[in-house]
Scaffold this motif. Sequence first.
Motif, PDB file in Angstrom:
ATOM      1  N   GLU A  12       7.234   7.288  14.149  1.00 39.08           N
ATOM      2  CA  GLU A  12       8.395   7.860  14.726  1.00 39.08           C
ATOM      3  C   GLU A  12       9.106   7.183  15.590  1.00 39.08           C
ATOM      4  O   GLU A  12      10.209   6.758  15.585  1.00 39.08           O
ATOM      5  N   ILE A  13       8.383   6.474  16.384  1.00 32.59           N
ATOM      6  CA  ILE A  13       8.753   5.832  17.346  1.00 32.59           C
ATOM      7  C   ILE A  13       9.377   4.707  17.161  1.00 32.59           C
ATOM      8  O   ILE A  13      10.238   3.957  17.561  1.00 32.59           O
ATOM      9  N   VAL A  18      14.019   0.498  15.152  1.00 35.94           N
ATOM     10  CA  VAL A  18      14.583  -0.505  14.683  1.00 35.94           C
ATOM     11  C   VAL A  18      15.788  -0.382  13.596  1.00 35.94           C
ATOM     12  O   VAL A  18      16.060   0.721  13.295  1.00 35.94           O
ATOM     13  N   HIS A  19      16.488  -1.477  13.547  1.00 37.76           N
ATOM     14  CA  HIS A  19      17.799  -1.185  12.733  1.00 37.76           C
ATOM     15  C   HIS A  19      18.161  -2.708  11.969  1.00 37.76           C
ATOM     16  O   HIS A  19      17.665  -3.925  12.231  1.00 37.76           O
ATOM     17  N   GLY A 291      13.994  -7.719  24.941  1.00 40.32           N
ATOM     18  CA  GLY A 291      15.119  -8.061  24.607  1.00 40.32           C
ATOM     19  C   GLY A 291      15.927  -7.502  23.620  1.00 40.32           C
ATOM     20  O   GLY A 291      16.779  -8.215  22.753  1.00 40.32           O
ATOM     21  N   GLY A 292      15.510  -6.115  23.436  1.00 36.50           N
ATOM     22  CA  GLY A 292      16.056  -5.348  22.406  1.00 36.50           C
ATOM     23  C   GLY A 292      15.510  -5.599  20.965  1.00 36.50           C
ATOM     24  O   GLY A 292      15.836  -4.888  19.939  1.00 36.50           O
ATOM     25  N   LYS A 293      14.267  -6.487  20.991  1.00 36.20           N
ATOM     26  CA  LYS A 293      13.717  -6.947  19.639  1.00 36.20           C
ATOM     27  C   LYS A 293      12.309  -6.233  19.510  1.00 36.20           C
ATOM     28  O   LYS A 293      11.591  -6.158  20.708  1.00 36.20           O
ATOM     29  N   ARG A 319      12.716  -1.343   6.790  1.00 34.29           N
ATOM     30  CA  ARG A 319      13.977  -0.612   7.141  1.00 34.29           C
ATOM     31  C   ARG A 319      15.215  -1.489   7.711  1.00 34.29           C
ATOM     32  O   ARG A 319      16.205  -1.229   7.484  1.00 34.29           O
ATOM     33  N   MET A 320      14.547  -2.559   8.531  1.00 31.34           N
ATOM     34  CA  MET A 320      15.441  -3.470   9.115  1.00 31.34           C
ATOM     35  C   MET A 320      16.288  -4.306   7.903  1.00 31.34           C
ATOM     36  O   MET A 320      17.309  -4.937   8.214  1.00 31.34           O
ATOM     37  N   MET A 321      15.741  -4.323   6.695  1.00 28.63           N
ATOM     38  CA  MET A 321      16.376  -5.153   5.638  1.00 28.63           C
ATOM     39  C   MET A 321      17.192  -4.107   4.727  1.00 28.63           C
ATOM     40  O   MET A 321      17.769  -4.425   3.635  1.00 28.63           O
ATOM     41  N   GLY A 322      17.254  -2.830   5.149  1.00 31.73           N
ATOM     42  CA  GLY A 322      18.201  -1.748   4.431  1.00 31.73           C
ATOM     43  C   GLY A 322      17.473  -0.974   3.384  1.00 31.73           C
ATOM     44  O   GLY A 322      17.824  -0.354   2.514  1.00 31.73           O
ATOM     45  N   HIS A 323      16.005  -1.276   3.079  1.00 29.71           N
ATOM     46  CA  HIS A 323      15.407  -0.679   1.891  1.00 29.71           C
ATOM     47  C   HIS A 323      15.344   1.105   2.078  1.00 29.71           C
ATOM     48  O   HIS A 323      15.188   1.403   3.217  1.00 29.71           O
TER      49      HIS A 323
END
Length: 425
Positions: A12-13, A18-19, A291-293, A319-323
């Motif tokens: 969950e964390i 991630v975005h 650095g936000g990554k 998730r970062m790739m939008g799946h």
Amino acid sequence: MKQSITVGEAREIVLGDVHPVGTEKIPIPESLGRVLAETVTSPWDIPPVDNSAMDGFAVRAAELVRASPEHPVSLEVIEELPAGRIAKRSVGEGTAIRIMTGAPIPAGADAVVRMEDSRSEGSLALMQVAVQRGEHVRRAGEDVQRGQTVLETGIMLTPAAIGMLASLGRAFVRVNQQPRVAVLSTGDELVDVDGDRRDGKIIASNTYSLAAQVRECGAIPVVLGIAADTREAVEAGFREAMTCDVILSSGGVSVGDYDFVNDVLRHLGSEMKFWRVSMKPGHPLAFGLLGGKPVFGLPGNPVSCMVSFEQFVRPALLRMMGHRHIFRPVVRARLSRTLRQKPGRTAFLRVIVTRVRDGLAVDTTGNQSSGVLLSMVQANGLLVFPADQAELAQGSWADVQIIDPAFWREWGPFSSMGEVVADRS
């Protein structure tokens, strides 16, 4: 920062931090497997005009209401019409136009008689069947209508979707970007595949397994090699890794004198979210933001590293790739033997799932040590042994994450005795 948390809490964390990394426009031949980042509507009807679904004759249905093999109706063939051409003449009383599949329906015609339902006599065609208006005719817009939404944002592009894009005149399409993932191994004991293995050195297999796991997700691995067990070398490796969207390191996250990953990450300003997860293998596992990554400090043992990737990194990258579906499918399988563990941590056992008469059976690959990479080679699944249980009895049901895509091609769909129970999406 929490130090030891459950698998569910850790997941969950990670997923909360991630975005998507952005979008890009690429040629459609390169878009297979990518996630669509735009809504696609049709600029025109498909097909654009009424056309023939068969090789045959364009006719007026009303003239053939009594046609039969015994009493065929004779029509004069006034033109031949291949696909891609427009008829020069119209179909009138007593006439027909020979038409090929895909050719536009001529003016005056309202049906098509299949070639095999007719016979020829000179310039005449003898129709041996009655047809209804619209029979064997593909109507304009039958597939897609102008203005219709054809592809929704967030779908994964398949061969059919790419073909549809081509049908809409789309040479390029906007998709979610693939994150660049830094892969850094740490440890004085490591050498590359062609390195000197004397003095107890071992090959850095994690570099290759992690890069392959990243690539299997559809992300782009950036291999940074091996950092020695010094604070300076580890820091230099992470500074280079910060040029990527995600950072993966393996090794150096335990509590030994030469485990510098956590200290270096703090020094570089990382916001650490957790350090240990109550799982086996993979207990020493760090996650934070640099650095936000997203940065993952994975264990050094080969199996621990791969299993940790499966549980946390893979869903994060997807998730970062939008799946939409970011977890491995889980099936229920019956245990071939009794399994035991010391309660307290969720265990992920390397197993082989096979189909039996009443569903699916599962057994371990043997030695479950976190250093036995062969156990991952042989496995097609990871059995989830709950943290609060000491024993799973022979014949009982267990949840198994399927990690081998070939499993579905070999075994196909399942009955309720071995159904997919979740994909955690």
